[in-house]
Design a protein around this motif. Structure first.
Motif, PDB file in Angstrom:
ATOM      1  N   SER A 270       0.830  -1.200   0.000  1.00 39.91           N
ATOM      2  CA  SER A 270       0.000   0.000   0.000  1.00 39.91           C
ATOM      3  C   SER A 270       0.868   1.254   0.000  1.00 39.91           C
ATOM      4  O   SER A 270       2.051   1.216   0.325  1.00 39.91           O
ATOM      5  N   VAL A 271       0.225   2.355  -0.365  1.00 43.86           N
ATOM      6  CA  VAL A 271       0.815   3.688  -0.194  1.00 43.86           C
ATOM      7  C   VAL A 271       0.237   4.243   1.105  1.00 43.86           C
ATOM      8  O   VAL A 271      -0.981   4.388   1.235  1.00 43.86           O
ATOM      9  N   ASN A 272       1.092   4.521   2.063  1.00 48.71           N
ATOM     10  CA  ASN A 272       0.637   4.899   3.400  1.00 48.71           C
ATOM     11  C   ASN A 272       0.651   6.417   3.593  1.00 48.71           C
ATOM     12  O   ASN A 272       1.679   7.076   3.361  1.00 48.71           O
ATOM     13  N   PHE A 273      -0.493   6.933   3.999  1.00 50.11           N
ATOM     14  CA  PHE A 273      -0.631   8.348   4.344  1.00 50.11           C
ATOM     15  C   PHE A 273      -0.566   8.508   5.864  1.00 50.11           C
ATOM     16  O   PHE A 273      -1.105   7.673   6.606  1.00 50.11           O
ATOM     17  N   VAL A 274       0.054   9.593   6.305  1.00 47.48           N
ATOM     18  CA  VAL A 274      -0.052   9.968   7.720  1.00 47.48           C
ATOM     19  C   VAL A 274      -1.105  11.064   7.817  1.00 47.48           C
ATOM     20  O   VAL A 274      -1.106  12.017   7.028  1.00 47.48           O
ATOM     21  N   VAL A 275      -2.009  10.905   8.773  1.00 48.18           N
ATOM     22  CA  VAL A 275      -3.069  11.886   9.025  1.00 48.18           C
ATOM     23  C   VAL A 275      -2.910  12.339  10.470  1.00 48.18           C
ATOM     24  O   VAL A 275      -3.082  11.542  11.397  1.00 48.18           O
ATOM     25  N   ARG A 276      -2.580  13.613  10.671  1.00 48.99           N
ATOM     26  CA  ARG A 276      -2.229  14.108  12.001  1.00 48.99           C
ATOM     27  C   ARG A 276      -2.969  15.403  12.341  1.00 48.99           C
ATOM     28  O   ARG A 276      -2.419  16.492  12.218  1.00 48.99           O
ATOM     29  N   PRO A 277      -4.204  15.299  12.762  1.00 47.64           N
ATOM     30  CA  PRO A 277      -4.942  16.480  13.213  1.00 47.64           C
ATOM     31  C   PRO A 277      -4.705  16.744  14.707  1.00 47.64           C
ATOM     32  O   PRO A 277      -4.363  15.833  15.471  1.00 47.64           O
ATOM     33  N   TRP A 278      -4.894  17.996  15.108  1.00 45.54           N
ATOM     34  CA  TRP A 278      -4.793  18.394  16.519  1.00 45.54           C
ATOM     35  C   TRP A 278      -6.194  18.615  17.080  1.00 45.54           C
ATOM     36  O   TRP A 278      -7.060  19.199  16.413  1.00 45.54           O
ATOM     37  N   VAL A 279      -6.381  18.170  18.322  1.00 46.83           N
ATOM     38  CA  VAL A 279      -7.681  18.319  18.988  1.00 46.83           C
ATOM     39  C   VAL A 279      -7.445  18.694  20.451  1.00 46.83           C
ATOM     40  O   VAL A 279      -6.322  18.607  20.955  1.00 46.83           O
ATOM     41  N   LYS A 280      -8.501  19.113  21.108  1.00 45.28           N
ATOM     42  CA  LYS A 280      -8.419  19.309  22.549  1.00 45.28           C
ATOM     43  C   LYS A 280      -8.240  17.944  23.221  1.00 45.28           C
ATOM     44  O   LYS A 280      -8.758  16.934  22.743  1.00 45.28           O
ATOM     45  N   SER A 281      -7.519  17.946  24.329  1.00 46.87           N
ATOM     46  CA  SER A 281      -7.179  16.676  24.987  1.00 46.87           C
ATOM     47  C   SER A 281      -8.407  15.848  25.315  1.00 46.87           C
ATOM     48  O   SER A 281      -8.396  14.615  25.187  1.00 46.87           O
ATOM     49  N   GLY A 282      -9.490  16.501  25.707  1.00 42.31           N
ATOM     50  CA  GLY A 282     -10.707  15.773  26.055  1.00 42.31           C
ATOM     51  C   GLY A 282     -11.416  15.158  24.867  1.00 42.31           C
ATOM     52  O   GLY A 282     -12.246  14.257  25.030  1.00 42.31           O
ATOM     53  N   ASP A 283     -11.090  15.637  23.648  1.00 45.66           N
ATOM     54  CA  ASP A 283     -11.740  15.115  22.441  1.00 45.66           C
ATOM     55  C   ASP A 283     -10.914  14.041  21.750  1.00 45.66           C
ATOM     56  O   ASP A 283     -11.311  13.553  20.679  1.00 45.66           O
ATOM     57  N   TYR A 284      -9.777  13.672  22.315  1.00 49.76           N
ATOM     58  CA  TYR A 284      -8.835  12.802  21.602  1.00 49.76           C
ATOM     59  C   TYR A 284      -9.481  11.502  21.125  1.00 49.76           C
ATOM     60  O   TYR A 284      -9.511  11.210  19.927  1.00 49.76           O
ATOM     61  N   TRP A 285     -10.002  10.709  22.058  1.00 49.36           N
ATOM     62  CA  TRP A 285     -10.524   9.390  21.672  1.00 49.36           C
ATOM     63  C   TRP A 285     -11.808   9.471  20.843  1.00 49.36           C
ATOM     64  O   TRP A 285     -11.952   8.718  19.863  1.00 49.36           O
ATOM     65  N   PRO A 286     -12.759  10.354  21.162  1.00 43.80           N
ATOM     66  CA  PRO A 286     -13.941  10.444  20.285  1.00 43.80           C
ATOM     67  C   PRO A 286     -13.581  10.790  18.842  1.00 43.80           C
ATOM     68  O   PRO A 286     -14.123  10.190  17.901  1.00 43.80           O
ATOM     69  N   VAL A 287     -12.682  11.748  18.646  1.00 41.87           N
ATOM     70  CA  VAL A 287     -12.286  12.119  17.292  1.00 41.87           C
ATOM     71  C   VAL A 287     -11.494  10.991  16.635  1.00 41.87           C
ATOM     72  O   VAL A 287     -11.664  10.706  15.439  1.00 41.87           O
ATOM     73  N   TYR A 288     -10.639  10.338  17.389  1.00 41.70           N
ATOM     74  CA  TYR A 288      -9.838   9.220  16.867  1.00 41.70           C
ATOM     75  C   TYR A 288     -10.743   8.145  16.262  1.00 41.70           C
ATOM     76  O   TYR A 288     -10.550   7.722  15.112  1.00 41.70           O
TER      77      TYR A 288
END
Length: 270
Positions: free
Chosen positions: A221-239
């Motif tokens: 595969s061709v691998n992309f890195v996706v690195r968004p920033w979020v508030k610490s409390g939103d980390y797992w829901p957004v993940y």
């Protein structure tokens, strides 16, 4: 007979009366002064915004030390040889220290945790091989609540003796995802779809800006890195939401996420 007894009493009063009175006065005044100094120490620590548990502990230790000094001074006023008492007290302290060396190590580590405060109650940390929310920082153990709601009591010496990862120390965190697509897919289209997903989620911060880039030309595969920033409390829901949205969107637009595969060529010989 009565006169003889009274005479003995008068003799002892003449010899020890003033000493007894002096010892009582020293003890009473000493306790008052010890209490006043202890209150002063606690107020100074409160003004300095020290941890409540640490302030209470240091206040109790201060009062205990001052009280021992007052008792020794009182015994000295009575004419007691305090050098012997101090020696006995020192020997007893040493023996207790050897017997409780492991607990004293945890005690000292707890003191350092409260003093330097690498984490606070309510923070999510990883320490001594355990991850969880800090429920309590005790003088001997730190209580962590794991993600599946178990309480883990970790010895303070183990906590401070290794690396401490505090996930709640900063207001923001970066999510790191690796997304693989097929070599046949249009890379610009893949980046465009990922950016559309990121921009549609209000929980993803604009500053710092997310990163979407090709990171690796892997075997399958061709691998992309996706690195968004979020508030610490939103980390797992957004993940979790990002993974689901990316898979769903790729299915809709025909972008494939390949399975690991290997091409095998067979050579036929006569």
């Amino acid at each position: 007979m009565v006169s003889d007894v009274w005479g003995v009493i008068q003799t002892y009063l003449a010899a020890y009366g003033l000493k007894v009175i002096a010892a009582i006065i020293i003890f009473i005044v000493g306790r008052i002064v010890a209490g006043w100094l202890t209150t002063l120490v606690r107020k100074l620590m409160e003004r300095a915004s020290w941890d409540v548990t640490l302030s209470k502990f240091l206040g109790d230790v201060t009062y205990g030390i001052l009280l021992v000094i007052v008792i020794i001074l009182s015994l000295g006023a009575l004419g007691v040889d305090t050098s012997t008492f101090v020696a006995i007290l020192g020997a007893a302290t040493l023996a207790i220290g050897f017997a409780l060396k492991d607990q004293l190590s945890n005690f000292g580590a707890g003191f350092l945790l409260l003093l330097f405060r690498p984490f606070e109650v309510g923070h999510f940390i990883e320490a001594a091989g355990t991850s969880g929310v800090v429920e309590e920082i005790g003088m001997f153990t730190t209580k962590l609540r794991t993600g599946d709601n178990k309480l883990v009591y970790v010895a303070n010496s183990n906590v401070i003796g290794g690396n401490i990862v505090n996930y709640s120390a900063k207001d923001t965190r970066r999510i790191d995802l690796t997304i693989g697509v097929s070599y046949e897919d249009d890379l610009q289209k893949v980046k465009e779809e990922i950016w559309n997903i990121l921009n549609s989620d209000e929980r993803i911060l604009k500053d710092p800006a997310p990163t979407v880039a090709v990171a690796e030309l892997a075997d399958s595969s061709v691998n992309f890195v996706v690195r968004p920033w979020v508030k610490s409390g939103d980390y797992w829901p957004v993940y979790f939401d990002l993974l689901e949205k990316i898979k769903t969107r790729f299915d809709e637009v025909g972008i494939s996420i390949p399975y690991p595969q290997m091409d095998v060529h067979l050579k036929k010989e006569d």
